[in-house]
Scaffold this motif. Sequence first.
Motif, PDB file in Angstrom:
ATOM      1  N   ARG B 128       0.829  -1.214   0.000  1.00  0.00           N
ATOM      2  CA  ARG B 128       0.000   0.000   0.000  1.00  0.00           C
ATOM      3  C   ARG B 128       0.868   1.271   0.000  1.00  0.00           C
ATOM      4  N   ASP B 129       1.953   1.240   0.773  1.00  0.00           N
ATOM      5  CA  ASP B 129       2.856   2.394   0.785  1.00  0.00           C
ATOM      6  C   ASP B 129       3.496   2.614  -0.583  1.00  0.00           C
ATOM      7  N   ILE B 130       3.853   1.519  -1.244  1.00  0.00           N
ATOM      8  CA  ILE B 130       4.401   1.644  -2.593  1.00  0.00           C
ATOM      9  C   ILE B 130       3.389   2.307  -3.510  1.00  0.00           C
ATOM     10  N   ILE B 131       2.139   1.895  -3.399  1.00  0.00           N
ATOM     11  CA  ILE B 131       1.099   2.479  -4.246  1.00  0.00           C
ATOM     12  C   ILE B 131       0.956   3.978  -3.963  1.00  0.00           C
ATOM     13  N   ILE B 132       0.947   4.337  -2.698  1.00  0.00           N
ATOM     14  CA  ILE B 132       0.850   5.761  -2.336  1.00  0.00           C
ATOM     15  C   ILE B 132       2.035   6.542  -2.906  1.00  0.00           C
ATOM     16  N   ASP B 133       3.227   5.979  -2.784  1.00  0.00           N
ATOM     17  CA  ASP B 133       4.427   6.689  -3.229  1.00  0.00           C
ATOM     18  C   ASP B 133       4.638   6.624  -4.744  1.00  0.00           C
ATOM     19  N   GLU B 134       4.363   5.477  -5.353  1.00  0.00           N
ATOM     20  CA  GLU B 134       4.879   5.230  -6.696  1.00  0.00           C
ATOM     21  C   GLU B 134       3.828   5.013  -7.784  1.00  0.00           C
ATOM     22  N   ILE B 184     -11.937  10.054  -6.463  1.00  0.00           N
ATOM     23  CA  ILE B 184     -11.839   9.429  -5.142  1.00  0.00           C
ATOM     24  C   ILE B 184     -10.626   8.501  -5.078  1.00  0.00           C
ATOM     25  N   VAL B 185     -10.542   7.594  -6.047  1.00  0.00           N
ATOM     26  CA  VAL B 185      -9.493   6.572  -5.985  1.00  0.00           C
ATOM     27  C   VAL B 185      -8.096   7.205  -5.983  1.00  0.00           C
ATOM     28  N   GLU B 186      -7.885   8.170  -6.880  1.00  0.00           N
ATOM     29  CA  GLU B 186      -6.594   8.861  -6.898  1.00  0.00           C
ATOM     30  C   GLU B 186      -6.442   9.785  -5.693  1.00  0.00           C
ATOM     31  N   GLY B 187      -7.551  10.410  -5.332  1.00  0.00           N
ATOM     32  CA  GLY B 187      -7.514  11.388  -4.243  1.00  0.00           C
ATOM     33  C   GLY B 187      -7.106  10.766  -2.922  1.00  0.00           C
ATOM     34  N   VAL B 188      -7.513   9.549  -2.693  1.00  0.00           N
ATOM     35  CA  VAL B 188      -7.132   8.862  -1.462  1.00  0.00           C
ATOM     36  C   VAL B 188      -5.617   8.749  -1.360  1.00  0.00           C
ATOM     37  N   LEU B 189      -5.003   8.282  -2.445  1.00  0.00           N
ATOM     38  CA  LEU B 189      -3.543   8.151  -2.444  1.00  0.00           C
ATOM     39  C   LEU B 189      -2.892   9.497  -2.191  1.00  0.00           C
ATOM     40  N   GLN B 190      -3.431  10.500  -2.885  1.00  0.00           N
ATOM     41  CA  GLN B 190      -2.847  11.826  -2.798  1.00  0.00           C
ATOM     42  C   GLN B 190      -2.972  12.422  -1.392  1.00  0.00           C
ATOM     43  N   GLN B 191      -4.122  12.205  -0.744  1.00  0.00           N
ATOM     44  CA  GLN B 191      -4.304  12.727   0.611  1.00  0.00           C
ATOM     45  C   GLN B 191      -3.279  12.111   1.570  1.00  0.00           C
ATOM     46  N   TYR B 192      -3.029  10.827   1.421  1.00  0.00           N
ATOM     47  CA  TYR B 192      -2.035  10.204   2.296  1.00  0.00           C
ATOM     48  C   TYR B 192      -0.634  10.746   2.020  1.00  0.00           C
ATOM     49  N   TYR B 193      -0.334  10.927   0.743  1.00  0.00           N
ATOM     50  CA  TYR B 193       1.004  11.459   0.420  1.00  0.00           C
ATOM     51  C   TYR B 193       1.188  12.857   1.004  1.00  0.00           C
ATOM     52  N   ILE B 194       0.172  13.688   0.848  1.00  0.00           N
ATOM     53  CA  ILE B 194       0.203  15.055   1.393  1.00  0.00           C
ATOM     54  C   ILE B 194       0.357  15.027   2.913  1.00  0.00           C
ATOM     55  N   GLN B 195      -0.419  14.172   3.559  1.00  0.00           N
ATOM     56  CA  GLN B 195      -0.315  14.041   5.021  1.00  0.00           C
ATOM     57  C   GLN B 195       1.117  13.733   5.452  1.00  0.00           C
TER      58      GLN B 195
END
Lengths: 225, 225
Positions: B128-134, B184-195
């Motif tokens: 999941r972290d890889i997905i958020i980052d990469e 939504i799907v992309e936004g979720v990843l992006q919100q975590y990256y921003i956090q």
Amino acid sequence: MESLLSSIKINVGSHLYIKDPESSDLGQNIISHSIELINELGIEKFNFNKLGKYIQSNESSIYRYFENKYKLLQYLSAMYWGIIEYRLVIETNAIEDNNTKLLKAIKILTLEPKNIDSYSDYNQLKLRDIIIDEFTKSYHHKDVDNDNDEGNFKIYKRLILRLVEMIKNVNPEYKYPKALSCHIVEGVLQQYYIQRHFKSLSDHKTENQVYNFFEDTITKVLNPK
Amino acid sequence: MESLLSSIKINVGSHLYIKDPESSDLGQNIISHSIELINELGIEKFNFNKLGKYIQSNESSIYRYFENKYKLLQYLSAMYWGIIEYRLVIETNAIEDNNTKLLKAIKILTLEPKNIDSYSDYNQLKLRDIIIDEFTKSYHHKDVDNDNDEGNFKIYKRLILRLVEMIKNVNPEYKYPKALSCHIVEGVLQQYYIQRHFKSLSDHKTENQVYNFFEDTITKVLNPK
DNA sequence: CCAATATAAAAGTATTACTATTATAAAATG
DNA sequence: CATTTTATAATAGTAATACTTTTATATTGG
């Protein structure tokens, strides 16, 4: 009419370059032609060797301006967001109504820039395409925290915080102004990318659809009733 | 309890690999350890040479499974979205109410996976972290249209279209179901990256804030009144 | 046991992302 | 105007990367 931004310099933050590219012909050449070439090749296949040949200059000369191509991408990004921020401020300045003001900001963020020349000497449409294609890669990497500490994203962040203020003015009770603001600014780029490459995931393939979607979202989210 | 997904194979699309990594020990080693190593190094600094040493195997052996590291990243992404899609289907299956069903889907997309083992043999939190980052880099490049034609993103797109159906079921009148779903799907990843990296742009730094933001948005956007 | 296949080890190639060196041209300064 | 500094160009060089090729050695299946 005389260009405004071509005389007013956007301060992009000095950690982004080694030598200020606005300070010389070669520097300005690097900027304008890197916009062309990155747009054409994509950042991965772009390099300073190719750029050197393209502008009939030398690889090592370009290295005296930018540490590497990713710093150049960050510089171009800062330029883009600087222009958007500038437009956001002056074009919404006279608007009284908070709601109208916010929607104007969304227009600036979503719609293709018109009257291109009055904001920049460089090819703004191609710069915008680079941002749509490549901006995400300018901060999705392991050095992001260092780059952030150096202030490389400060214009981008300031723009988002300006939008946050506009959101708060429309509805001071709203709980997630920062999340919404980030979500809009990134979401706009993403919607355009999806439109261009994943057509089956796109409702209508027009420029207005992107604006309409965000107008609809914001209106409902901030003015519930 | 016995793992479900470790016996049910996710068909990620055969263009993503040269030899199916699920078909051998070495292949499975490549998957599990690439999750570790990409997570640690980031995709740019990761390479097959380092992975070979890490798993005490050889660079050239890994090249018999994957064309290059970006195909491997696409493979890992397909795996991730495959697990999410699977959960989306089975965990919302029994839910009658359309609204509750959609909110459950948002929970699956936003919240950290619990009961990790019951869905996959691999380290899901690191994946999941890889997905958020990469993940963004797996399709932001000039070959995107070819990769798309080959079906490399089909699980991701199918997931988004499943969410589109859920959105339509809640409000058939809503005009932008695809845009909202992607967002939504992309936004979720992006919100975590921003956090994680742009703390000044984050309202509250919790996992629930991400869920709450999307719940609030969806509820207001789809049930205006 | 043989034949096919998978993996490992090693070396090789082309490209990339720089760095360093030297030469030349342009600009600034005294 | 002469000189010193600075900018740029040309060239070469280096270390790392992203593979490819070749050959050797296991492993497995019939």
